[in-house]
Design a protein around this motif. Sequence first.
Motif, PDB file in Angstrom:
ATOM      1  N   ARG A  16       0.836  -1.203   0.000  1.00  0.00           N
ATOM      2  CA  ARG A  16       0.000   0.000   0.000  1.00  0.00           C
ATOM      3  C   ARG A  16       0.862   1.240   0.000  1.00  0.00           C
ATOM      4  O   ARG A  16       1.861   1.310   0.719  1.00  0.00           O
ATOM      5  CB  ARG A  16      -0.857   0.052   1.274  1.00  0.00           C
ATOM      6  N   GLY A  17       0.470   2.237  -0.755  1.00  0.00           N
ATOM      7  CA  GLY A  17       1.134   3.533  -0.653  1.00  0.00           C
ATOM      8  C   GLY A  17       0.796   4.127   0.698  1.00  0.00           C
ATOM      9  O   GLY A  17      -0.183   3.741   1.328  1.00  0.00           O
ATOM     10  N   LYS A  66       5.663   7.749   1.978  1.00  0.00           N
ATOM     11  CA  LYS A  66       6.123   7.694   0.579  1.00  0.00           C
ATOM     12  C   LYS A  66       6.670   9.055   0.135  1.00  0.00           C
ATOM     13  O   LYS A  66       7.649   9.137  -0.594  1.00  0.00           O
ATOM     14  CB  LYS A  66       4.918   7.292  -0.274  1.00  0.00           C
ATOM     15  N   GLN A  73       6.348  -0.523  -4.026  1.00  0.00           N
ATOM     16  CA  GLN A  73       4.976  -0.967  -3.767  1.00  0.00           C
ATOM     17  C   GLN A  73       4.820  -2.354  -4.388  1.00  0.00           C
ATOM     18  O   GLN A  73       4.376  -2.502  -5.525  1.00  0.00           O
ATOM     19  CB  GLN A  73       3.999   0.051  -4.365  1.00  0.00           C
TER      20      GLN A  73
END
Length: 921
Positions: A436-437, A441, A449
Amino acid sequence: MNDRIVFELDEKPVEALPGESIWQVATRLGMEIPHLCHADQPGYRADGNCRACMVEIEGERALAASCIRHPTPGMRVRTASESARFARRMVFELLAGDQPARGRAHDPDSRFWRWADRVGVSDSRFPEREQAPGPDFSHPAMAVQLDACIQCTLCVRACREVQVNDVIGMARRGHDERIVFDFADPMGESSCVACGECVQACPTGALLPKSAMDLAAGRLAAEPERQVDSVCPYCGVGCQLTYNIRDGRLLSVTGRDGPANRNRLCVKGRFGFDYIHHPHRLTRPLVRREGVSKREVDIDPANPLTHFREAGWEEALALAAGGLKAIRDGHGGSALAGFGSAKGSNEEAYLFQKLVRTGFGTNNVDHCTRLCHASSVAALIEGIGSGAVTAPFMAAKDAEVIVVIGSNPTENHPVAATFFKNAVRQGAKLVVMDPRGQALKRHATYMLQFTPGRDVALLNALLNVIITDRLYDAGYVAAHTRDFEELRDHIAPYTPEAMEPLCGIPAAVLREVAWLYAKSRASIIFWGMGVSQHTHGTDNVRCLIALALVTGQIGRPGTGLHPLRGQNNVQGASDAGLIPMMYPDYRPVEDAAARAFYEDLWQTPLDPRRGLTVVEIMDAIHAGRIRGMYIMGENPAMSDPDVEHARDALATLDHLVVQDLFLTETAKYADVVLPASAWPEKTGTATNTNRQVQLGRQALPPPGDARQDLWILNQMARGLGLDWSYGHPREVFAEMTRAMPSLDNITWERLEREGSVTYPSLSPDDPGQEIVFHDGFPTATGRGRLVPADVIPPAEEPDAEFPMVLTTGRQLEHWHTGTMTRRAQVLDDLEPEAVAYLSPADLRRLGSGPGGRVRVTTRRGSIELTARSDHGVPSGLVFIPFCYAEAAANVLTNPKLDPFGKIPEFKFAAARVEAVGEGRQ
Ligand code: SF4
Ligand code: SF4
Ligand code: FES
């Protein structure tokens, strides 16, 4: 070289330490210089904009701001000259004119007004501002009243430089200059994450916690009557805090300068405290009414008397302990089991496991560590002989490369995340690896990812590059590891090119990251439950251990392995032996010498067989092997995988005793419910993710007839025939120091004095060894073991019927099963309903949109909840927080276990998502 600077301060020669400002030297020497825009707190940069701290320097025509001015050799500074004092008074008078008069001040006791008193300013000859900005009460937790703002920018630095959330900024120019949230949005509509750092920093009361305010009057309602220092009850970061108390209630919370938080808090620690005053609190023991089936659990926690009756303690304890005793005497101790709590103190955890082992006569004792980092602990003990972290998360500041994998620290360990972001600002490179982002990030040099469930493919590819390209530290490998050749041979086929199709990360990127990690001066790895909660969780951690060992990135400043522990005391509860295969300090129950030691200490014969784990206990109930349970502060009816199976098991028990704050989903199945104490209502120690043993102090008594957990445990033990008479947690801690060599040199008195001591502590005045294993490991050979891992697919792959992947976890605002946070007003206001996070593309494909209802189904069951669009979620994935009882994510999760850590695969289940009803596009 002596880099101390000798100069003259108020006609006395003084020395400045390297980097000290004039203000800091003066303050260290006990002199008083006013300050407003300068916060004398860790992490705050002096800005020098308010001029409240002006001093006179001989030979200079203008006065100097002492908070930003550094002394030079021979400089002669006068802090209290007439011109300096006159100028400072003038500053205060001007600033006083810029805000409501003290009689109408939002906080008449603010730092500004206290300094104004000291410089002799009580009002202002200057006219008030004509067009002061109006109040902004849009945020559930904080009030913004910029008519009291003096543009000191402390809140801007708090937000941008300390917590690194980048929400608050300065806008406009000159007279119109003002702070803004995002693009001058109302605070409640901005991207604010409600850490409250700005409130804590603001010197004027322009930013205030609503909980302590009379909102209609726009001012603080009352000052606290008293303050009690304690520790946050939520996550494993272990932030130290102060409870502000008035009229028997918690008014607000402020951050303290603890070793893990340096005054910082997140939204839960700062604003999530009022659950202890919630009307659902249990204040009397409850006994299930005659004839009410355990399958009848549609009970309103506000009114348990539909299914339970109130009882006195004597009757409740007799029934609670008597029921367990009857099963023990009739069917043997192995027909009983206990779940202790990682939310309680070390002393409670220790007593709970001792009660199960000596009172029940079984090792069937476990807690939520089984559901979070059991695989991490299994791999760490196997690899390096210790289940705890090798370095604290503060070590990120010394790292050149920080790897965060399978963890979303801005939501789950928010204050730890602030230190990661600080390190990046100082030049460290951050590599985030997660399907998951996430918010980190934005700060990352690399965001990998990867495909869900393919952690080993990704990590083996990194190991392959490190070994093939000879990036490993041959000297370290030879001196401190074993089984390198097996790893080298095993890893050969796992080339980045071969792994790219599996993990979804381009081979070139895998190579770059492997080089970056291996060749940096200091690399450190942090991981969370995205790594551990898989059927291959132990393998995932074996790969991380191998990365650190082959590169020698361990045992030095800025290096190491750090599983970010979840609950506030999951480290301490595990250390204290709240696990079925280990006594305190991880000594195996099957080890005859260890058993003899504890039999001697506890003066009781002990069961030589390892006990059952959390999920195994539920299976054993279904199999009729376990008939009675004692559950203290755990909520398996929400937290277990395939939770309907667990609920069914709880309903099957002959006798269930639950000790908790509220009528939890688990307590609804109980025969007897014992009303317990919340964290602010007890004194005890907790051990955070950094191995820091910290003291929490009682701030308030438990409500009504609720009792301290320690007292309840004592009574339960006596009901089971044990001769217990622990009066105070310090007595339990003293016994723990005899049972646990890890606590050597840590005493209750030290903790009272120092607040926090890291284990291992080598002497009575050693604050503790933060970084361990610089010259070997506590294994039989003294070497770290390299254990190869194969790529094993998740237990349940998507197919035509269930084409998507479900993953579960936490949200910033809610903790675990939501028992506390959903009863904390601010937290529930911020996140009030069950949500499923989906990619915008999937939502479009489903014909739904943000706010639409979706049904998520797996082979275990189905729930309906509200869709949330999230650009960080890849197409094909759905993320659901597991805190919402009305749509319990664990109805869906897969109970398949990792064979080593016995942890379920919470992070991967094949799922189907459908839109139901009308989506709000
Ligand atoms: S709101 Fe408070 S902290 Fe922020 S600039 Fe104004 S006075 Fe300073
Ligand atoms: S980071 Fe964790 S310990 Fe700190 S305030 Fe937040 S929830 Fe509490
Ligand atoms: S405190 Fe020094 S300029 Fe503001």
